[in-house]
Motif scaffolding. Structure first.
Motif, mmCIF file in Angstrom:
data_model
loop_
_atom_site.group_PDB
_atom_site.id
_atom_site.type_symbol
_atom_site.label_atom_id
_atom_site.label_comp_id
_atom_site.label_asym_id
_atom_site.label_seq_id
_atom_site.Cartn_x
_atom_site.Cartn_y
_atom_site.Cartn_z
ATOM 1 N N VAL A 9 5.578 -0.373 20.886
ATOM 2 C CA VAL A 9 4.627 0.468 21.609
ATOM 3 C C VAL A 9 4.681 1.876 21.024
ATOM 4 O O VAL A 9 5.646 2.244 20.339
ATOM 5 N N THR A 10 3.656 2.648 21.302
ATOM 6 C CA THR A 10 3.578 4.006 20.775
ATOM 7 C C THR A 10 4.050 5.004 21.824
ATOM 8 O O THR A 10 3.555 5.017 22.948
ATOM 9 N N ASN A 13 4.906 10.939 21.313
ATOM 10 C CA ASN A 13 4.947 11.729 20.078
ATOM 11 C C ASN A 13 4.346 10.982 18.896
ATOM 12 O O ASN A 13 4.388 11.459 17.762
ATOM 13 N N GLY A 14 3.804 9.778 19.142
ATOM 14 C CA GLY A 14 3.159 9.003 18.080
ATOM 15 C C GLY A 14 4.082 8.034 17.366
ATOM 16 O O GLY A 14 3.618 7.189 16.594
ATOM 17 N N GLU A 15 5.377 8.126 17.607
ATOM 18 C CA GLU A 15 6.325 7.209 16.962
ATOM 19 C C GLU A 15 6.303 5.853 17.657
ATOM 20 O O GLU A 15 5.991 5.751 18.844
ATOM 21 N N GLN A 16 6.674 4.815 16.898
ATOM 22 C CA GLN A 16 6.744 3.465 17.442
ATOM 23 C C GLN A 16 8.112 3.232 18.066
ATOM 24 O O GLN A 16 9.124 3.722 17.572
ATOM 25 N N LYS A 17 8.112 2.471 19.151
ATOM 26 C CA LYS A 17 9.366 2.097 19.823
ATOM 27 C C LYS A 17 9.337 0.598 20.052
ATOM 28 O O LYS A 17 8.361 0.060 20.571
ATOM 29 N N SER A 18 10.392 -0.063 19.673
ATOM 30 C CA SER A 18 10.507 -1.494 19.902
ATOM 31 C C SER A 18 10.939 -1.744 21.344
ATOM 32 O O SER A 18 11.887 -1.121 21.828
ATOM 33 N N LEU A 19 10.268 -2.662 22.003
ATOM 34 C CA LEU A 19 10.697 -3.033 23.357
ATOM 35 C C LEU A 19 12.001 -3.815 23.315
ATOM 36 O O LEU A 19 12.624 -4.028 24.355
ATOM 37 N N GLN A 20 12.439 -4.187 22.125
ATOM 38 C CA GLN A 20 13.754 -4.797 21.928
ATOM 39 C C GLN A 20 14.852 -3.863 22.465
ATOM 40 O O GLN A 20 15.911 -4.316 22.893
ATOM 41 N N ASP A 21 14.561 -2.552 22.469
ATOM 42 C CA ASP A 21 15.520 -1.573 22.981
ATOM 43 C C ASP A 21 15.832 -1.791 24.461
ATOM 44 O O ASP A 21 16.827 -1.281 24.964
ATOM 45 N N TYR A 22 14.958 -2.519 25.163
ATOM 46 C CA TYR A 22 15.146 -2.776 26.597
ATOM 47 C C TYR A 22 15.644 -4.195 26.874
ATOM 48 O O TYR A 22 15.671 -4.624 28.029
ATOM 49 N N ILE A 92 7.042 7.273 29.922
ATOM 50 C CA ILE A 92 5.588 7.222 29.861
ATOM 51 C C ILE A 92 5.231 7.187 28.371
ATOM 52 O O ILE A 92 5.769 7.976 27.582
ATOM 53 N N PHE A 93 4.340 6.301 28.000
ATOM 54 C CA PHE A 93 3.983 6.119 26.599
ATOM 55 C C PHE A 93 2.606 6.701 26.303
ATOM 56 O O PHE A 93 1.948 7.256 27.175
ATOM 57 N N ALA A 94 2.167 6.555 25.065
ATOM 58 C CA ALA A 94 0.862 7.055 24.642
ATOM 59 C C ALA A 94 -0.243 6.322 25.392
ATOM 60 O O ALA A 94 -0.083 5.174 25.818
ATOM 61 N N LYS A 95 -1.373 6.987 25.523
ATOM 62 C CA LYS A 95 -2.534 6.410 26.201
ATOM 63 C C LYS A 95 -3.048 5.208 25.400
ATOM 64 O O LYS A 95 -3.090 5.245 24.172
ATOM 65 N N ILE A 96 -3.412 4.145 26.132
ATOM 66 C CA ILE A 96 -3.852 2.896 25.495
ATOM 67 C C ILE A 96 -5.065 2.317 26.219
ATOM 68 O O ILE A 96 -5.414 2.754 27.310
ATOM 69 N N ASP A 97 -5.655 1.312 25.594
ATOM 70 C CA ASP A 97 -6.652 0.468 26.257
ATOM 71 C C ASP A 97 -5.936 -0.791 26.733
ATOM 72 O O ASP A 97 -5.116 -1.359 26.003
ATOM 73 N N VAL A 98 -6.255 -1.241 27.937
ATOM 74 C CA VAL A 98 -5.623 -2.441 28.490
ATOM 75 C C VAL A 98 -6.588 -3.624 28.527
ATOM 76 O O VAL A 98 -6.182 -4.742 28.829
#
Length: 158
Positions: A9-10, A13-22, A92-98
């Motif tokens: 997910v973004t 700050n625009g960086e990518q984060k893996s949900l693997q971290d959770y 809270i992450f970057a704004k997205i379309d759902v």
């Protein structure tokens, strides 16, 4: 993709984060909006987070502007609004379309795993998905479901 942990997910700050971290933590994933009638649910979500974060719960908020343009244009305004008005400390992450052509892949997956009433489409802000410690989407809650009603389903996952 088999679990939510397979997604990136973004961040704001625009960086990518893996949900693997959770991995190994129960999650509540929610599409949010700062100028919506359901916006006070930030308070209930923060209360759940405060109450259960030490037992592993993480709430992931994804602002979306798809429903009557009820989100700030600038993500910094969104995060400040959430912190100042509701004391939000969960991510809270970057704004997205759902929904639609440009919908975020995570939300495509969430909707495939737990369809809504009549269709899988997200109908409004504050649709919430409960995810177990293995990354499986176990339940979907409509926008009118207050966060406190999720607690009964969450406790067995802690």
């Amino acid at each position: 993709m088999n679990t939510v942990y397979d997604f990136q997910v973004t961040m704001t700050n625009g960086e990518q984060k893996s949900l693997q971290d959770y991995k190994g933590q129960p999650l509540i994933i929610v599409n949010t909006a700062s100028k919506c009638g359901f916006t006070p649910q930030f308070g209930g979500l923060q209360e759940l987070y405060r109450k259960y974060k030490d037992q592993g719960l993480v709430i992931l908020g994804f602002p979306s502007d798809q429903f009557n343009n009820q989100e700030y244009d600038n993500i910094e305004e969104t995060t400040q609004f959430c912190q100042i008005n509701y004391g939000v400390t969960f991510p809270i992450f970057a704004k997205i379309d759902v929904n639609g052509k440009h919908e975020d892949a995570l939300f495509t997956f969430l909707k495939e795993q737990q369809k809504g009433l009549l269709s899988s489409k997200i109908k409004w802000n504050f649709t919430k998905f409960l995810v177990d410690r293995e990354g499986n989407v176990v339940k979907r809650y409509g926008p009118t479901t207050p966060p406190s009603k999720i607690e009964e389903d969450l406790i067995p996952l802690l």
